[in-house]
Design a protein around this motif. Structure first.
Motif, short mmCIF file in Angstrom:
data_model
loop_
_atom_site.label_atom_id
_atom_site.label_comp_id
_atom_site.label_asym_id
_atom_site.label_seq_id
_atom_site.Cartn_x
_atom_site.Cartn_y
_atom_site.Cartn_z
N VAL A 88 0.86 -1.18 0.00
CA VAL A 88 0.00 0.00 0.00
C VAL A 88 0.90 1.23 0.00
CG1 VAL A 88 -1.75 1.27 1.26
CG2 VAL A 88 -1.80 -1.21 1.24
N ILE A 89 0.79 2.03 -1.05
CA ILE A 89 1.63 3.22 -1.16
C ILE A 89 0.80 4.43 -0.78
CG2 ILE A 89 3.08 4.60 -2.68
CD1 ILE A 89 3.51 2.14 -4.36
N ARG A 90 1.19 5.10 0.30
CA ARG A 90 0.47 6.28 0.76
C ARG A 90 1.29 7.51 0.39
NH1 ARG A 90 -0.56 2.56 5.16
NH2 ARG A 90 -2.79 2.46 5.56
N VAL A 91 0.70 8.38 -0.40
CA VAL A 91 1.41 9.59 -0.81
C VAL A 91 0.83 10.77 -0.05
CG1 VAL A 91 2.08 11.03 -2.76
CG2 VAL A 91 1.66 8.60 -3.10
N CYS A 92 1.68 11.47 0.70
CA CYS A 92 1.20 12.63 1.44
C CYS A 92 1.01 13.79 0.46
CB CYS A 92 2.21 13.03 2.50
SG CYS A 92 1.77 14.56 3.32
N HIS A 93 -0.12 14.47 0.58
CA HIS A 93 -0.35 15.58 -0.36
C HIS A 93 -0.81 16.84 0.37
CE1 HIS A 93 -4.45 14.28 0.20
NE2 HIS A 93 -4.89 15.32 -0.46
N THR A 94 -0.52 16.93 1.67
CA THR A 94 -0.92 18.12 2.42
C THR A 94 0.10 19.24 2.18
OG1 THR A 94 -1.80 16.54 3.96
CG2 THR A 94 -1.86 18.80 4.65
N LEU A 95 -0.23 20.43 2.63
CA LEU A 95 0.49 21.64 2.21
C LEU A 95 2.02 21.56 2.21
CD1 LEU A 95 0.10 24.49 1.16
CD2 LEU A 95 -0.06 25.29 3.50
N PRO A 96 2.69 21.19 3.33
CA PRO A 96 4.16 21.19 3.26
C PRO A 96 4.71 20.27 2.16
CG PRO A 96 3.42 21.03 5.52
CD PRO A 96 2.20 20.84 4.67
N CYS A 97 4.07 19.14 1.94
CA CYS A 97 4.51 18.27 0.85
C CYS A 97 4.16 18.89 -0.50
CB CYS A 97 3.90 16.88 0.98
SG CYS A 97 4.81 15.80 2.10
N ALA A 98 3.00 19.55 -0.56
CA ALA A 98 2.59 20.18 -1.82
C ALA A 98 3.58 21.28 -2.19
CB ALA A 98 1.19 20.75 -1.69
N LEU A 99 4.10 21.99 -1.19
CA LEU A 99 5.08 23.05 -1.46
C LEU A 99 6.39 22.46 -1.97
CD1 LEU A 99 4.58 25.37 1.66
CD2 LEU A 99 3.71 25.74 -0.63
N ARG A 100 6.60 21.18 -1.72
CA ARG A 100 7.83 20.52 -2.17
C ARG A 100 7.55 19.55 -3.31
NH1 ARG A 100 13.10 21.86 0.20
NH2 ARG A 100 12.53 23.38 1.76
N ASP A 101 6.53 19.84 -4.09
CA ASP A 101 6.27 19.10 -5.33
C ASP A 101 5.89 17.64 -5.15
OD1 ASP A 101 6.69 21.28 -6.89
OD2 ASP A 101 8.84 20.92 -7.09
N CYS A 102 4.95 17.38 -4.25
CA CYS A 102 4.50 15.99 -4.13
C CYS A 102 3.71 15.57 -5.35
CB CYS A 102 3.67 15.80 -2.87
SG CYS A 102 2.08 16.60 -2.92
N LYS A 103 3.20 16.55 -6.11
CA LYS A 103 2.42 16.24 -7.30
C LYS A 103 3.26 15.46 -8.31
CE LYS A 103 -1.38 19.31 -8.10
NZ LYS A 103 -1.71 20.68 -8.38
N VAL A 104 4.52 15.87 -8.44
CA VAL A 104 5.42 15.19 -9.39
C VAL A 104 5.56 13.73 -9.00
CG1 VAL A 104 7.76 15.21 -10.32
CG2 VAL A 104 6.64 17.37 -9.72
N VAL A 105 5.75 13.50 -7.71
CA VAL A 105 5.90 12.13 -7.21
C VAL A 105 4.64 11.32 -7.49
CG1 VAL A 105 6.19 10.75 -5.10
CG2 VAL A 105 7.54 12.82 -5.43
N LEU A 106 3.49 11.93 -7.20
CA LEU A 106 2.22 11.23 -7.39
C LEU A 106 2.00 10.88 -8.86
CD1 LEU A 106 -0.31 10.27 -5.87
CD2 LEU A 106 -1.38 12.42 -6.49
N GLU A 107 2.25 11.88 -9.73
CA GLU A 107 2.06 11.64 -11.17
C GLU A 107 2.99 10.55 -11.66
OE1 GLU A 107 -0.37 12.75 -13.03
OE2 GLU A 107 -1.09 13.80 -11.25
N HIS A 108 4.22 10.57 -11.13
CA HIS A 108 5.19 9.56 -11.54
C HIS A 108 4.72 8.17 -11.12
CE1 HIS A 108 9.07 7.98 -12.70
NE2 HIS A 108 9.08 7.30 -11.56
N LEU A 109 4.22 8.08 -9.89
CA LEU A 109 3.74 6.79 -9.40
C LEU A 109 2.56 6.30 -10.23
CD1 LEU A 109 4.01 7.23 -5.54
CD2 LEU A 109 4.87 5.28 -6.82
#
Lengths: 172, 489
Positions: A88-109
């Motif tokens: 189970v892969i849990r991707v954090c997407h709350t503000l501090p992670c969003a400010l550090r480009d979690c979207k890129v990680v999520l899209e890549h996954l």
């Protein structure tokens, strides 16, 4: 009692090791019901998800109505009511992670696993065809200094980039 | 530059500090032994009261005062340690649990001794698997060494510590939500009163304390109240005559994340300014600071004009914000405030427990409005108000002045204020989750209104320059009303 119901009730039992663990933790509380969360965690670890059989079993163990178990299971996001992948892969997407480009990680996954993100009502949407992975978004994982982060089952991975994600998945 | 003052985190990076022996070499459990050898339980409660220690979990309520509410004649009494660290931007407890769990155990022991408590539950986040593993191992070790269990060190003191895993619900960080969850139910907060100190878990008196608060106790007992109160400012509460001392003593584990060069946990004396903290964390990543969230995502945002606000409980409260759990999130000039608010509102809409109607329906509604604005579909209308004056043709008549009304912005403020009103500080919900939603929503909107308006006008996310996006101090409601507290001489 209908045959189906009997089947549900007998379908799940704690393994010997988990039974021992359960016997220990039930002693921590003055009322049995209080052991609900740890018991469900234990059962989920064994069964992979909280099936109706698991709920019935837990209700019997803790001597509470089935409804109360269902009540709890539906409230907490960490309990799965349907089967999930092995990892189970849990991707954090709350503000501090969003400010550090979690979207890129999520899209890549998403691209790499060629799956969508699971929603709370439909975990299957985020599960890969081979049932190896389930991809889901979660709220803050309390590791904002090393954002973006993901959790794969119980392990936290920090400061992620698409390359690092590839490495993690390759090593699984 | 402000220097770090490591007390709780002093030995954090010592290899093997998570084991009993190494912890013992670094004064571990010596303070607990001092407590049981030299002080009566009431002395310790008095020391905590005198130290001015305020709860580090978010509310900033005096710990000593909280302890004084616990009835002495009802037993058993429970201690719940709140390790359900879920506030976005906060991550200091995780390091204590993972690296120095014995410090928490020592804090718990001192609290239990002072309050006559025999059973402690550590409610630990379900996601903290490593933290739980480390704490469980440390507890096992402490039992083996005779620092937990029955008749500790031959004093007749009995203390048991159990860890209880949560399951991913943010609301279980609220003290009554935590208690409900501990009892094996949905984590839906209870009405107060009765406060947990009188009727908490299993209907018995319960002390609920954050990990960081408990970790402060060994140092208050070990080094003394005088040493402790030297750290941090003590303000004078001018509502009283003569001004009543309002202590903000001790250190705080400031968690700083977002657009700074060196994010992390910094242990500093309370009372440094926001700008100083950003400096300590290696400065802003990018050109300049656009906004700072001072106390976890629930806290009202600070603009660049408010960076001189001191980061302590009193100063931030008087600046119409809060220190909360000390999670500071910095945003630089490239960030869009509408986008940031959308992220936070998604969080709250997801985490509302669904118990009270204003919150259950209000949070998704607020989220949907912000989503609509961010998508470029924010509603606005142009109206012409009949205003009489000298019109274009030089004659007396309707000047035809038009005015733009941003309906969605008014709606956003109205919906948020109906969950909890930020001006009167009254909430229509059982717990303070309501105010945690409307505080960011209303403060972002009021302080960065030009960016919201531009986004609606342009029909897409529009990031303005920092100066253009921020409402200037003379129009900023919070800046106008803020009071800078004065330290007691």
């Amino acid at each position: 009692m209908s045959e189906e119901l009997i089947q549900i009730q007998t379908a799940f039992r704690f393994s010997e090791e988990n039974q021992r663990e359960f016997d220990e933790l039930i002693g921590h509380y003055p009322v049995k019901e209080a052991a609900m969360l740890p018991t469900l965690h234990l059962a989920q670890k064994q069964a992979g998800y909280v099936s109706p059989a698991v709920m019935t079993y837990v209700a019997e163990l803790l001597e509470v109505p089935l409804m109360k178990v269902k009540d709890v299971v539906t409230f907490y996001p960490m309990f799965f009511e349907e089967p999930v992948g092995e990892y189970v892969i849990r991707v954090c997407h709350t503000l501090p992670c969003a400010l550090r480009d979690c979207k890129v990680v999520l899209e890549h996954l998403k691209a790499r696993l060629s799956t969508d993100v699971a929603s709370e009502t439909d975990l299957g949407k985020g599960t890969t065809a081979d049932e190896k992975f389930t991809l889901m978004k979660v709220e803050c994982l309390a590791s904002c200094d090393v954002a973006p982060v993901i959790m794969v089952n119980d392990d936290l991975y920090k400061n992620l980039t698409p390359e690092k994600v590839d490495k993690i998945l390759d090593n699984l | 530059m402000v220097q770090e003052k490591r007390i709780l985190y002093e030995h954090l990076d010592v290899p093997g500090i998570n084991t009993f022996d190494v912890f013992r070499q670094h004064d571990g459990y010596a303070r607990f032994e001092k407590a049981i050898a030299e002080y009566q339980p009431d002395d310790i409660a008095k020391m905590v009261m005198d130290s001015g220690l305020k709860g580090r979990g978010g509310a900033g309520f005096s710990t000593g005062l909280k302890w004084s509410f616990v009835p002495k004649d009802i037993k058993p009494c429970y201690l719940c340690c709140n390790a359900d660290e879920s506030e976005p931007g906060t991550f200091s407890n995780r390091y204590v649990l993972e690296k120095n769990p014995h410090l928490l155990i020592e804090g718990i022991l001192i609290c239990c001794y002072a309050m006559g408590i025999e059973t402690t539950y550590v409610y630990i986040r379900g996601e903290f698997t490593l933290g739980k593993k480390m704490l469980d191992a440390a507890i096992k070790e402490a039992y083996a060494k005779g620092y937990l269990g029955k008749n500790i060190r031959g004093t007749g003191l009995n203390v048991d510590i159990y860890t209880h895993p949560g399951a991913g619900a943010y609301i279980c960080g609220e003290e009554t939500g935590l208690i409900e969850s501990l009892e094996g139910k949905r984590g839906q907060p209870r009405n107060k009163p009765p406060f947990p100190a009188v009727e908490g878990v299993f209907r018995k008196p319960t002390v609920v304390q954050n990990v960081e608060t408990l970790c402060n106790l060994p140092f208050i007992v070990g080094e003394g109240v005088e040493w402790y109160t030297q750290m941090g400012p003590t303000y004078g509460d001018t509502r009283f005559d003569p001004p009543k001392p309002d202590p903000n003593t001790g250190t705080k584990l400031y968690c700083i994340s977002g657009d700074v060069n060196k994010p992390g946990v910094y242990e500093l004396e309370l009372g440094l300014t926001c700008a100083e903290l950003v400096e300590v964390a290696g400065g802003v990543r990018g050109q300049e600071v656009k906004a700072v969230i001072p106390g976890g995502s629930s806290a009202p945002i600070l603009t660049r004009y408010e960076l001189d606000t001191r980061l302590d409980f009193t100063s931030l409260t008087l600046a119409k914000s809060m220190l909360g759990s000390g999670g500071i999130i910095v945003m630089n000039e490239t960030r869009n405030i509408v986008d940031c608010l959308l992220n936070i509102m998604k969080f709250y809409a997801h985490e509302s427990c669904g118990q009270c109607t204003p919150c259950r329906w209000g949070t998704p509604w607020v989220r949907d409005i912000v989503q609509r604005i961010a998508d470029g579909n924010g509603r606005k209308s142009t109206i012409t108000r009949p205003r009489f004056g000298i019109a274009e043709n030089g004659r007396w008549g309707d000047t035809g002045e038009t005015e733009e009304i941003y309906e969605d912005l008014d709606l956003l403020e109205s919906v948020a204020n109906n969950i909890a009103n930020v001006d009167t500080m009254t909430w229509n919900t059982i717990c303070v989750f309501g105010i945690a939603v409307s505080w960011p929503a209303v403060s972002y909107l009021r302080k960065f209104r030009p960016e919201f308006e531009a986004t609606i006008r342009e029909g897409q996310l529009t990031t303005l320059s920092v100066e253009a996006a921020t409402v200037p101090p003379e129009e900023n409601y919070a800046y106008q009303q803020r009071i800078v507290p004065r330290e007691l001489e």
